[in-house]
Design an enzyme around this catalytic site. Structure first.
Site, PDB file in Angstrom:
ATOM      1  N   HIS A 157      51.578 -16.816   1.123  1.00 17.80           N
ATOM      2  CA  HIS A 157      50.163 -16.319   1.005  1.00 17.80           C
ATOM      3  C   HIS A 157      49.669 -16.031  -0.366  1.00 17.80           C
ATOM      4  CE1 HIS A 157      50.477 -16.584   5.468  1.00 17.80           C
ATOM      5  NE2 HIS A 157      49.379 -16.657   5.374  1.00 17.80           N
TER       6      HIS A 157
ATOM      7  N   GLU B 258      46.042 -29.571   7.818  1.00 17.40           N
ATOM      8  CA  GLU B 258      45.637 -29.547   6.477  1.00 17.40           C
ATOM      9  C   GLU B 258      45.620 -31.196   5.921  1.00 17.40           C
ATOM     10  OE1 GLU B 258      47.800 -27.474   7.687  1.00 17.40           O
ATOM     11  OE2 GLU B 258      46.985 -25.552   7.217  1.00 17.40           O
TER      12      GLU B 258
END
Lengths: 323, 315
Positions: A128, A59
């Site tokens: 999530h 990321e």
């Protein structure tokens, strides 16, 4: 007008912008197949792997490299996969992208779009499911938008890509398969322009993303009781259409603010202050808020349902302010 | 390279005096003793090549050709500084010479550089992106993420570790496993080289081949330049963590004296020429200091400018 779902409207926006400007490219994990939400599906076939870059699970490198590319002539659109994962690239977002133009005295521009799939649903659990937009509203140097309809999603994403500054677009994953009319003609939605999703005279509900639909459902329910609800969607949080929100409040004199993220330190808290400052003398009742509890999103269905604000909560809040 | 190193040395020595005299606010991190890395890294670069630097970036900026006036005025926090006083020593940038910023967060350049390389690749120019980082920074995750990405994409990037053996006050041996940072290149399938960072020519030669490789489309390289920081981590650092002998040993390998001896031996420099270079550098540095001293401070409300292109408010 053609009907598209939210995800396909975003896909259309990417396709249109990539056709228009060869500097635009997409980068993220699994974006060639468009996993998991299908937004980037089919783009690699048209634009090739250099412009639809499947990145390693890295990321910091995804967001950092996008900034490096943006400040030297490209226009990246980063897919964060799940907004929760942005913590792995938080330096790049909070320190580098947000501050570069300012700290360098305006010498460089960082035209970068960060797509942030976020939000609660389907027992995805604590890594999530969170609504993290408030983190970024608190970082000077980032623009933040948060669409609730397919048409707005397409129009805001296109505007974000053309914007010379970094823009985060929060895409609620519970909306991806929601359908709506999307204009045939290419349409840009400007940042900083709220939209009245339903007109009413008794109370203004300021809602974002999934909570717009929940608020419209609440308005339908209350219409039978003779309560006329106006639903206003700010669409972008930075910049914010303060005047648009205030105009509605001056008409209805009562306000409910509805969001999914945790109550504490939230966007809704900020919006409440904005309204208080602009419209204190117009308010006939204290501002009511609907938001998530101050917990990470739990897994088990009844626990998750408890953490999910919905139409019933908006109905309750409206009743509190109009009584 | 000799003049560049002297320019860095004198600019930083003056900055040190001015900081001690209270003319410069904030913190400054001097690179005195490390000038051969800056000069050797930048000598093979063109003006439009890109450089991403560290919080100890003064020398890199000067070697890349950044404006001395803009540099000094920025240290002072003046409106005429190259970042209009919004960056300061640790976040200084001069985009006009491809210097994309000193950086207050270690290793950040390692993840930005692959994207700069990607932009070079997609635009089809023959530019190169270089990122300099310290030995301490090489232990952060973004170093590995960035090198992996650059190697994967085969982009024109040179990773330069300026290893002064101190991560702030923590010794290299206590922070860096494996002993060699250059050896980490092997894990990513790219060339890694260790050079004497006090030898400007050695740095130059390693850099020249890494830049040539990058321009030829053969991908990234990693260079570890081992050097000595003469000053503390920041100005005012009492340096209780290291021995006097270490710095004195370093001074005996002073990169400027060393290059000068080399040039004199090769009959490329004599005393008169060296004096002319020194005088010219002195005049340039003095001009920069005068410029900074006489420049106006920014208006307080200028703090609200430069956040966005379109929205001239801080909301």
């Amino acid at each position: 007008m053609p009907v598209l779902d939210f995800g396909d409207a975003l896909n259309l926006a990417l396709r249109e912008e990539m056709r228009r400007d060869p500097r635009v490219y997409c980068i993220g994990e699994d974006i060639v197949l468009g996993v998991p939400f299908g937004v980037t599906k089919g783009l690699a076939e048209e634009f090739g792997p250099a412009r639809v870059r499947n990145a390693p699970i890295s990321e910091a490198a995804i967001v950092g490299s996008a900034m490096g590319a943006a400040i030297t002539g490209l226009v990246p659109v980063v897919d964060m996969h799940f907004a929760d994962f942005v913590t792995c690239a938080m330096d790049e977002v909070a320190n580098q992208i947000a501050k570069s133009r300012y700290m360098f005295g305006g010498q460089i521009s960082c035209p970068l779009t960060l797509r942030m799939p976020y939000g609660i649903g389907k027992s995805a659990g604590g890594h999530h499911s969170n609504s993290v937009e408030a983190w970024f509203v608190n970082i000077p140097g980032l623009k933040v938008c948060i669409p609730s309809t397919p048409a707005d999603a397409r129009g805001l994403l296109k505007t974000a890509i053309r914007d010379p500054d970094p823009v985060l677009i929060f895409e609620h994953r519970g909306l991806y398969r929601v359908t709506g009319e999307v204009p045939e003609a290419e349409t840009l939605v400007p940042l900083g322009l709220a939209d009245v999703k339903r007109r009413g005279i008794d109370v203004t509900v300021i809602a974002t993303a999934r909570m717009v639909g929940e608020s419209l459902a609440a308005a339908d329910r209350l219409a039978g009781e003779g309560i006329s609800v106006e639903v206003v969607d700010p669409r972008s949080l930075v910049p914010l259409d303060r005047e648009g929100l205030a105009a509605s409040v001056r008409k209805t004199h009562r306000v409910v603010i509805a969001e999914e993220g945790p109550m504490r330190g939230s966007v809704g808290a900020w919006l409440a202050w904005v309204i208080m400052e602009a419209c204190f003398d117009d308010l006939d009742a204290p501002i009511a808020r609907v938001a998530g509890p101050n917990i990470p999103i739990p897994f088990s269905p009844p626990l998750e349902a408890f953490a999910t604000p919905g139409a019933a909560d908006v109905v309750d809040a409206i009743r509190r302010v109009v009584k | 390279m000799y003049a560049t190193m002297l320019r860095i040395r004198r600019a930083e020595e003056r900055a040190r005096e001015l900081y001690a005299a209270g003319r410069i606010p904030g913190f400054i991190h001097l690179s005195i003793g490390q000038e051969a890395v800056a000069a050797g890294v930048c000598a093979p670069l063109q003006r439009d090549d890109y450089l991403l630097s560290t919080h100890r970036g003064h020398g890199h900026l000067i070697a890349k050709g950044g404006s001395l006036r803009g540099f000094m005025a920025e240290l002072y926090g003046k409106a005429t500084g190259c970042c209009k006083g919004k960056g300061g020593s640790m976040h200084i940038a001069d985009a006009s010479v491809g210097y994309l910023g000193a950086n207050g967060v270690l290793t950040s350049g390692c993840v930005l550089a692959p994207g700069v390389g990607q932009s070079i690749q997609m635009r089809g120019t023959d530019q190169v992106a270089v990122t300099i980082f310290g030995d301490g920074a090489a232990n952060r995750g973004p170093f590995h993420e960035g090198v992996n990405l650059a190697a994967l994409w085969k982009v024109p990037v040179v990773f330069v570790c300026e290893n002064n053996f101190w991560a702030s006050t923590t010794a290299h041996d206590l922070s860096t496993a494996g002993g060699s940072i250059a050896a980490r290149a092997a894990g990513y399938g790219i060339p890694g080289a260790t050079v004497d960072g006090n030898d400007a020519l050695a740095v130059y030669l390693a850099m020249e081949s890494a830049v040539a490789r990058a321009r030829a489309g053969e991908g990234p390289s990693l260079i570890e330049a081992r050097t000595v920081r003469f000053m503390g981590h920041f100005e005012g650092d009492p340096q209780g963590y290291r021995s006097r002998g270490e710095v004195e040993g370093g001074r005996q390998r002073d990169p400027i004296a060393r290059l000068r001896a080399h040039l004199e031996e090769a009959k490329l420099l004599d005393a008169a020429h060296a004096a002319r270079v020194a005088a010219a550098v002195e005049a340039e540095v003095q001009d920069a200091v005068d410029f900074a001293e006489s420049s106006p401070l920014p208006a307080p409300e200028d703090a609200l400018q430069d956040l966005f292109v379109h929205y001239p408010w801080s909301d």
